[in-house]
Scaffold this motif. Structure first.
Motif, PDB file in Angstrom:
ATOM      1  N   GLY A  86       0.853  -1.292   0.046  1.00  0.00           N
ATOM      2  CA  GLY A  86      -0.135   0.017   0.034  1.00  0.00           C
ATOM      3  C   GLY A  86       0.700   1.415  -0.162  1.00  0.00           C
ATOM      4  O   GLY A  86       0.434   2.253  -0.539  1.00  0.00           O
ATOM      5  N   ARG A  87       2.012   1.274   0.751  1.00  0.00           N
ATOM      6  CA  ARG A  87       2.951   2.359   0.803  1.00  0.00           C
ATOM      7  C   ARG A  87       3.542   2.406  -0.501  1.00  0.00           C
ATOM      8  O   ARG A  87       3.639   3.560  -1.118  1.00  0.00           O
ATOM      9  N   LEU A  88       4.197   1.625  -1.101  1.00  0.00           N
ATOM     10  CA  LEU A  88       4.760   1.526  -2.284  1.00  0.00           C
ATOM     11  C   LEU A  88       3.655   2.091  -3.488  1.00  0.00           C
ATOM     12  O   LEU A  88       4.379   2.774  -4.347  1.00  0.00           O
ATOM     13  N   PHE A  89       2.643   1.539  -3.544  1.00  0.00           N
ATOM     14  CA  PHE A  89       1.636   1.676  -4.643  1.00  0.00           C
ATOM     15  C   PHE A  89       1.148   3.291  -4.564  1.00  0.00           C
ATOM     16  O   PHE A  89       1.133   4.017  -5.437  1.00  0.00           O
ATOM     17  N   ALA A  90       1.065   3.790  -3.226  1.00  0.00           N
ATOM     18  CA  ALA A  90       0.778   5.159  -2.830  1.00  0.00           C
ATOM     19  C   ALA A  90       1.893   5.983  -3.372  1.00  0.00           C
ATOM     20  O   ALA A  90       1.589   7.359  -4.255  1.00  0.00           O
ATOM     21  N   ASP A  91       3.187   5.891  -3.187  1.00  0.00           N
ATOM     22  CA  ASP A  91       4.249   6.599  -3.502  1.00  0.00           C
ATOM     23  C   ASP A  91       4.296   6.464  -5.152  1.00  0.00           C
ATOM     24  O   ASP A  91       4.790   7.655  -5.818  1.00  0.00           O
ATOM     25  N   ALA A  92       4.028   5.353  -5.725  1.00  0.00           N
ATOM     26  CA  ALA A  92       4.063   5.333  -7.090  1.00  0.00           C
ATOM     27  C   ALA A  92       3.145   6.368  -7.822  1.00  0.00           C
ATOM     28  O   ALA A  92       3.216   6.899  -8.935  1.00  0.00           O
ATOM     29  N   LEU A  93       1.788   6.185  -7.264  1.00  0.00           N
ATOM     30  CA  LEU A  93       0.687   7.066  -7.750  1.00  0.00           C
ATOM     31  C   LEU A  93       1.181   8.610  -7.515  1.00  0.00           C
ATOM     32  O   LEU A  93       0.818   9.387  -8.393  1.00  0.00           O
ATOM     33  N   GLU A  94       1.589   8.979  -6.364  1.00  0.00           N
ATOM     34  CA  GLU A  94       2.109  10.111  -6.147  1.00  0.00           C
ATOM     35  C   GLU A  94       3.004  10.766  -7.145  1.00  0.00           C
ATOM     36  O   GLU A  94       2.955  11.846  -7.579  1.00  0.00           O
ATOM     37  N   ASN A  95       3.971   9.859  -7.301  1.00  0.00           N
ATOM     38  CA  ASN A  95       5.305  10.369  -8.362  1.00  0.00           C
ATOM     39  C   ASN A  95       4.914  10.378  -9.784  1.00  0.00           C
ATOM     40  O   ASN A  95       6.015  10.540 -10.529  1.00  0.00           O
ATOM     41  N   ALA A  96       3.641   9.693 -10.195  1.00  0.00           N
ATOM     42  CA  ALA A  96       3.243   9.513 -11.665  1.00  0.00           C
ATOM     43  C   ALA A  96       2.937  10.816 -12.239  1.00  0.00           C
ATOM     44  O   ALA A  96       2.567  11.996 -11.274  1.00  0.00           O
ATOM     45  N   PRO A  97       3.410  11.126 -13.390  1.00  0.00           N
ATOM     46  CA  PRO A  97       3.234  12.282 -14.107  1.00  0.00           C
ATOM     47  C   PRO A  97       1.618  12.703 -14.121  1.00  0.00           C
ATOM     48  O   PRO A  97       0.889  11.848 -14.608  1.00  0.00           O
TER      49      PRO A  97
END
Length: 261
Positions: A151-162
């Motif tokens: 959940g933390r890794l997915f959230a960071d990936a979503l936040e860092n997406a263009p």
């Protein structure tokens, strides 16, 4: 012509490195590490005598069938636990990425911190009381801890997406949820799949360990035979663990490689 000002020196990185170095030095100074005793002749003789008891491993057909069933149970625990964690992690990652405001983001991230800060063995010990012995509480323990990590890794990936592709769709009248699924999620999906496969590899090892507390699989067999000093049978179980981990690592590596092409 004026010369550009020299860049400011940032001391935060240096201070962090010094604090980390001080922590390492303090750890070695505070722990009673008897490294010299590890390399004595008595220690080597004891280790050799202990390892000699594992040879040769038990190869009777009945025990091999039992080990194969336990191997399949361990693999099933890890696969199902990881699948449940992926689903829960993706659901929790959306509010944790700030999609519904700051308060839900902070609340869900705190929940994710709790889930992943509790080890699988602790989750299994608690769930064994509620659900009894067997692979079911082990699977839930893997799912609970891994959901916090993913959940933390997915959230960071979503936040860092263009953000531009999703903003363009929303500007053209696409609904926010549809814009998220058509623009942001496809960008982060390969990274999420890579995270999921890596955690599956870790959960194979964790599932084998969880059996020690009664969660089934190879770990439960290993604890049983070691407690009875049946070293040849324990050696067979250990070899099955090594083979299972090697096969899953190879499969996961192949899948990750295929996704990055």
């Amino acid at each position: 012509m004026t010369m550009p000002a020299p860049p400011r020196r940032r001391w935060s990185g240096l201070l962090f490195a010094l604090a980390l170095l001080a922590l390492v030095v303090a750890s070695f100074a505070s722990l009673p590490l008897h490294l010299a005793a590890l390399f004595t002749l008595d220690a080597a003789a004891s280790v050799q005598e202990f390892l000699a008891g594992f040879a040769p491993p038990e190869l009777k057909s009945g025990f091999l069938v039992k080990t194969a069933l336990a191997t399949a149970e361990t693999l099933s625990m890890s696969a199902l636990g990881t699948l449940l964690a992926v689903l829960a992690g993706l659901i929790l990652a959306i509010p944790a990425a700030g999609r519904f405001g700051r308060v839900p983001r902070a609340t869900v991230r705190a929940l994710l911190n709790v889930l992943r800060s509790i080890p699988e063995l602790v989750w299994a010990s608690v769930l064994l009381i509620a659900a009894g012995l067997g692979p079911f509480p082990g699977t839930l323990a893997l799912a609970a801890h891994t959901a916090g990590v993913l959940g933390r890794l997915f959230a960071d990936a979503l936040e860092n997406a263009p953000a531009l592709p999703e903003q363009s769709l929303r500007t053209n009248g696409v609904r926010p949820l549809a814009a998220f699924f058509y623009a942001t999620l496809p960008q982060t999906l390969p990274q999420m799949l890579s995270y999921s496969l890596y955690r599956w590899e870790n959960n194979i090892r964790a599932a084998a360990v969880l059996g020690v507390v009664g969660a089934g699989g190879l770990g439960q067999m290993l604890k049983y035979h070691l407690s009875l000093f049946q070293m040849p049978k324990a050696a067979t179980v250990i070899l099955a663990m090594l083979l299972l981990v090697a096969l899953v690592d190879a499969a996961s590596f192949g899948l990750r490689r295929a996704l990055t092409r």
